[in-house]
Design a protein around this motif. Structure first.
Motif, PDB file in Angstrom:
ATOM      1  N   CYS A   1     -29.155  22.996 -66.943  1.00  0.00           N
ATOM      2  CA  CYS A   1     -30.448  23.661 -67.136  1.00  0.00           C
ATOM      3  C   CYS A   1     -30.338  25.143 -66.809  1.00  0.00           C
ATOM      4  O   CYS A   1     -30.882  25.991 -67.524  1.00  0.00           O
ATOM      5  N   ARG A   2     -29.623  25.446 -65.728  1.00  0.00           N
ATOM      6  CA  ARG A   2     -29.492  26.854 -65.320  1.00  0.00           C
ATOM      7  C   ARG A   2     -28.744  27.649 -66.382  1.00  0.00           C
ATOM      8  O   ARG A   2     -29.099  28.784 -66.694  1.00  0.00           O
ATOM      9  N   GLU A   3     -27.687  27.022 -66.933  1.00  0.00           N
ATOM     10  CA  GLU A   3     -26.904  27.697 -67.978  1.00  0.00           C
ATOM     11  C   GLU A   3     -27.773  28.039 -69.169  1.00  0.00           C
ATOM     12  O   GLU A   3     -27.723  29.141 -69.691  1.00  0.00           O
ATOM     13  N   VAL A   4     -28.564  27.053 -69.597  1.00  0.00           N
ATOM     14  CA  VAL A   4     -29.420  27.286 -70.758  1.00  0.00           C
ATOM     15  C   VAL A   4     -30.488  28.321 -70.427  1.00  0.00           C
ATOM     16  O   VAL A   4     -30.817  29.175 -71.252  1.00  0.00           O
ATOM     17  N   ALA A   5     -30.993  28.281 -69.200  1.00  0.00           N
ATOM     18  CA  ALA A   5     -32.054  29.208 -68.793  1.00  0.00           C
ATOM     19  C   ALA A   5     -31.594  30.654 -68.875  1.00  0.00           C
ATOM     20  O   ALA A   5     -32.383  31.554 -69.185  1.00  0.00           O
ATOM     21  N   SER A   6     -30.298  30.867 -68.609  1.00  0.00           N
ATOM     22  CA  SER A   6     -29.806  32.243 -68.638  1.00  0.00           C
ATOM     23  C   SER A   6     -29.909  32.845 -70.030  1.00  0.00           C
ATOM     24  O   SER A   6     -29.968  34.054 -70.190  1.00  0.00           O
ATOM     25  N   GLY A   7     -29.965  31.972 -71.057  1.00  0.00           N
ATOM     26  CA  GLY A   7     -30.100  32.484 -72.421  1.00  0.00           C
ATOM     27  C   GLY A   7     -31.534  32.773 -72.823  1.00  0.00           C
ATOM     28  O   GLY A   7     -31.817  33.222 -73.933  1.00  0.00           O
ATOM     29  N   TYR A   8     -32.489  32.488 -71.926  1.00  0.00           N
ATOM     30  CA  TYR A   8     -33.911  32.722 -72.226  1.00  0.00           C
ATOM     31  C   TYR A   8     -34.517  33.550 -71.111  1.00  0.00           C
ATOM     32  O   TYR A   8     -35.286  33.050 -70.293  1.00  0.00           O
ATOM     33  N   PRO A   9     -34.207  34.841 -71.046  1.00  0.00           N
ATOM     34  CA  PRO A   9     -34.678  35.646 -69.918  1.00  0.00           C
ATOM     35  C   PRO A   9     -36.195  35.832 -69.879  1.00  0.00           C
ATOM     36  O   PRO A   9     -36.755  36.146 -68.841  1.00  0.00           O
ATOM     37  N   ASP A  10     -36.859  35.581 -71.015  1.00  0.00           N
ATOM     38  CA  ASP A  10     -38.316  35.755 -71.013  1.00  0.00           C
ATOM     39  C   ASP A  10     -39.043  34.575 -70.374  1.00  0.00           C
ATOM     40  O   ASP A  10     -40.247  34.633 -70.141  1.00  0.00           O
ATOM     41  N   ILE A  11     -38.336  33.502 -70.104  1.00  0.00           N
ATOM     42  CA  ILE A  11     -38.981  32.316 -69.525  1.00  0.00           C
ATOM     43  C   ILE A  11     -38.461  32.118 -68.107  1.00  0.00           C
ATOM     44  O   ILE A  11     -37.257  32.105 -67.865  1.00  0.00           O
ATOM     45  N   THR A  12     -39.392  31.960 -67.150  1.00  0.00           N
ATOM     46  CA  THR A  12     -38.985  31.737 -65.752  1.00  0.00           C
ATOM     47  C   THR A  12     -38.482  30.320 -65.596  1.00  0.00           C
ATOM     48  O   THR A  12     -39.079  29.378 -66.127  1.00  0.00           O
TER      49      THR A  12
END
Lengths: 398, 366
Positions: free
Chosen positions: A241-252
């Motif tokens: 989840c963290r890896e994928v999150a890094s690709g979406y900086p506009d979403i917390t």
């Protein structure tokens, strides 16, 4: 035949395109369309799933009535669709949950593969049957690889609940985790059940969650886990989840342990936006949220895979005790059918029926027993149809 | 003279027979010693508060304070200090404050260590709505009994290939039988009407199926208590809509963890929830389940309610129901009054003021 393997086989591959033209097989237009669309889809891996096969302007959708309240609610859906002249035909496939053989399920799965979309009631799992007979609903989800279960919980203005202003999207991994059905008795009296977490599936579901959040303009995604205890399993899920999150900086992105999550949900559910989690926690959290917004009769659920989509009620209840008494709440199933219409790109019909259902729900005197009222299922359905007619649409007779 | 001795002996026997539970027979005469583990953070101040309240209530308890920082024993295994173990084995009953688990300390969590050392197989959490501390849920009155040693928390995990992890959930016949029988025993001893087994046997057919079978077998032996079984998701769904339909819930480890915290959330959170761990050989450790709250430690701001209610649970377990009722009523009355409350309950009094208010109330009761 080569082309039947192409249709029913698990993996489509690029030789598909070449095979159509080299084999001198007579294909009718509909099937070519399906195969062409599928190959186009391959080139857009991970993009929106194209609408399933459509012939003569009408879609065909598989209908699995299931047990308990399933059959009657799906009949009401058919009634509303017929009344509203929705261009959808239903192919009904019955599954007898009492039988131990798998033929019924295989027929149903084949039908869904053929049509691409299904609407189903819950199929009961008698847990007195031996362990080799798996839960039929689970078999359906894993065979069709419906990896994302999406549930949108919203407080309805006409329904009295303890908490107000809830708006949570729950995305639950639907194929692995604790529901892998891998169990064995190693020594007499000691049973082991395996929970499988894979990197691929975790990345896939996290990706789905973030994409959906972005599409719907959501600001925050929370991953629910128990990585302090299951360090490797849930630890892997969290890492993905963290890896994928890094690709979406506009979403917390943040994470929360599952027991704290349930505690927060019953005290302050307004703090949650989008939640993503493995299978079992998804089961718990989605049921808690459904209870918070008013019960199992109100929330629709959708199961999405790469190639197929199956729609049902979010909490998947069979409702044996209220079956055939005309007291079940048809809202969840009707809203699920609206989700299905959106998926088929019949958005006008979807919003028409959805608005009619929500308008009906605002009237307290029509509330069914699960909402504390005295209304019957047929009264609710009649009211929905009246609202649809009043909007000036071309409809059948009431 | 002989007549007097004979009369006092007779009154002792009569007194013994009149007592309510078998456990209390051992404690009629004299003071019972209890091992007290103050813990870290706010632990020492709330333990002091509890000791003061017990003194004011004139409860026949003598406290033996012990520390449980993990030490390396022979063979390199982590264990609790031997004097703490000895004290617990002798007294059998313990009261524990919050313990901190430092990350990357090299040793497992203290709670886990205690659980393993004393084979604490049942975690019991009674959740009762507190009048005066408003939550959206009123009239909650249920008990969650969670199997504490195996299940999903067995800690057995492997990386099969890179990117595929398996976690093993272990269910054994022996542990399931033990927890099921404890649940029914608890229901009988505390006048509870029904026991509900929570499971997911439709998906985990063999493991939860085994657990369910053992519960059914235990139900046969306790015909006076009603037995039902319910799926985990149905329980969650119904719990947030109408918690009054539940009485005693018994379940394996993971479901118990989630549900017991869910129920704690219904009554107001971990700051007001008591908890008890029952082990083999008559050992029982009662604890507060909240954290150590290092940010308010030493500032006299902590809320001792959770530890106090756990201590009350302990008194009931020991058979000292009269004292338990007195302390509990004093505590609930003080909270209901809403004049002297700590910050987390919505007031702005200090811990010592709250404690003093409870002690004063008990003095007024006498």
């Amino acid at each position: 035949m080569c082309f039947s393997t192409l249709l029913w086989g698990e993996g489509y591959d690029t030789t598909l395109f070449a095979t159509i033209w080299t084999k001198p097989v007579l294909l009718n237009i509909k099937l070519t369309l399906v195969l062409l669309l599928s190959s186009v889809h391959l080139q857009q891996q991970g993009e929106n799933i194209p609408p399933p096969a459509k012939y003569g302007g009408r879609h065909t959708v598989t209908l699995i009535p299931g047990d308990g309240i399933g059959p009657e609610l799906l009949n009401h859906v058919r009634e509303v669709f017929r009344f509203t002249c929705v261009p959808v035909d239903f192919e009904m496939v019955n599954v007898n949950s009492a039988l131990e053989t798998d033929d019924d399920m295989n027929n149903a799965i084949t039908a869904i593969r053929r049509n691409g979309v299904a609407l189903k009631g819950n199929i009961e799992t008698k847990h007195t049957l031996p362990a080799s007979v798996k839960s039929r609903n689970n078999v359906l989800r894993t065979s069709l690889d419906l990896y994302a279960n999406v549930m949108h919980c919203q407080s309805l203005p006409g329904v009295q609940t303890r908490h107000k202003n809830i708006d949570i999207m729950i995305i639950r991994e639907n194929t692995e985790g604790e529901y892998s059905s891998l169990e064995h008795e190693s020594v007499s009296g000691v049973v082991e059940s395996l929970k499988i977490i894979t990197r691929n599936n975790s990345i896939r579901i996290a990706d789905y969650a973030f994409k959906l959040a972005r599409e719907r303009g959501r600001r925050r995604v929370t991953a629910v886990h128990k990585a302090n205890i299951m360090k490797l399993g849930d630890g892997l899920f969290l890492q993905c989840c963290r890896e994928v999150a890094s690709g979406y900086p506009d979403i917390t992105f943040d994470s929360m342990i599952v027991d704290n999550t349930t505690m927060q949900l019953v005290s302050k559910p307004q703090q949650f936006d989008v939640m993503v989690m493995p299978n079992l926690y998804g089961n718990v959290v989605s049921n808690v949220c459904a209870g918070l917004v008013g019960g199992p009769g109100l929330v629709p659920g959708a199961n999405y895979g790469r190639d197929y989509a199956v729609f049902e009620t979010a909490t998947r209840n069979t409702g044996k005790s209220i079956a055939e008494k005309n007291i079940a709440n048809p809202t969840a199933m009707l809203l699920a059918s609206c989700l299905m219409l959106d998926h088929l790109n019949l958005n006008d019909y979807a919003s028409l029926i959805q608005n009619a259902v929500l308008t009906t729900m605002n009237e307290t005197r029509l509330h069914t027993a699960d909402l504390g009222g005295q209304g019957t299922t047929s009264e609710v359905v009649q009211s929905v149809m009246r609202v649809i007619q009043s909007k000036g649409q071309f409809t059948a007779e009431l | 003279m002989a007549g007097k001795a004979w009369r006092s002996a007779l009154s002792q026997v009569v007194g013994a027979l009149k007592n309510e539970t078998p456990q209390s027979r051992t404690f009629i005469r004299g003071i019972q010693t209890v091992t007290l583990i103050p813990g870290d953070g706010i632990g020492p101040e709330i333990s002091n508060a509890v000791m003061k309240i017990f003194e004011a209530a004139k409860a026949p308890i003598r406290w033996e304070e012990r520390n449980v920082t993990a030490i390396r024993g022979p063979g390199g295994k982590w264990m609790i200090p031997p004097d703490a173990k000895e004290s617990m084995d002798k007294n059998k009953i313990g009261l524990k404050g919050p313990l901190k688990t430092p990350i990357a300390a090299g040793h497992p969590s203290m709670n886990l260590l205690l659980r393993k050392t004393f084979d604490l197989y049942a975690n019991v959490r009674p959740c009762v709505s507190i009048e005066g501390y408003q939550t959206p849920y009123t009239d909650v009155n249920l008990v969650t009994i969670r199997e504490n040693t195996e299940g999903e928390y067995s800690g057995i995990e492997h990386v099969i290939v890179d990117g595929v992890v398996q976690s093993i959930k272990l269910i054994t016949e022996q542990a399931s039988k033990r927890i099921a029988e404890y649940a029914f025993e608890y229901a009988r001893n505390n006048q509870r009407a029904s026991v509900t087994a929570v499971h997911k046997a439709n998906i985990m057919r063999m493991s939860d199926g085994l657990f369910l079978r053992k519960c059914r077998e235990a139900a046969e032996k306790y015909k006076d208590v009603k037995f039902t079984e319910m799926y985990l998701d149905t329980v969650c769904l119904n719990m947030v809509q109408d918690p009054t339909q539940f009485d005693v819930l018994v379940m394996p480890n993971l479901y118990g963890d989630i549900l017991s915290d869910l129920c704690a959330g219904l009554i107001g959170g971990l700051g007001v929830t008591p908890s008890g761990n029952i082990g083999a050989n008559g050992v029982a450790i009662f604890e507060s389940v909240h954290g150590t709250a290092p940010d308010i430690a030493g500032k006299d701001l902590a809320n001792p309610t959770a530890l106090l209610l756990s201590a009350v649970m302990m008194l009931r377990h020991m058979g000292l129901r009269g004292h338990a009722k007195k302390i509990e009523s004093a505590c609930f009355d003080t909270i209901r009054d809403r004049k002297v409350l700590t910050k987390d309950l919505g007031g702005n009094s200090k811990c010592s003021e709250f404690t003093e208010a409870i002690c004063q109330r008990m003095k007024d009761m006498d």
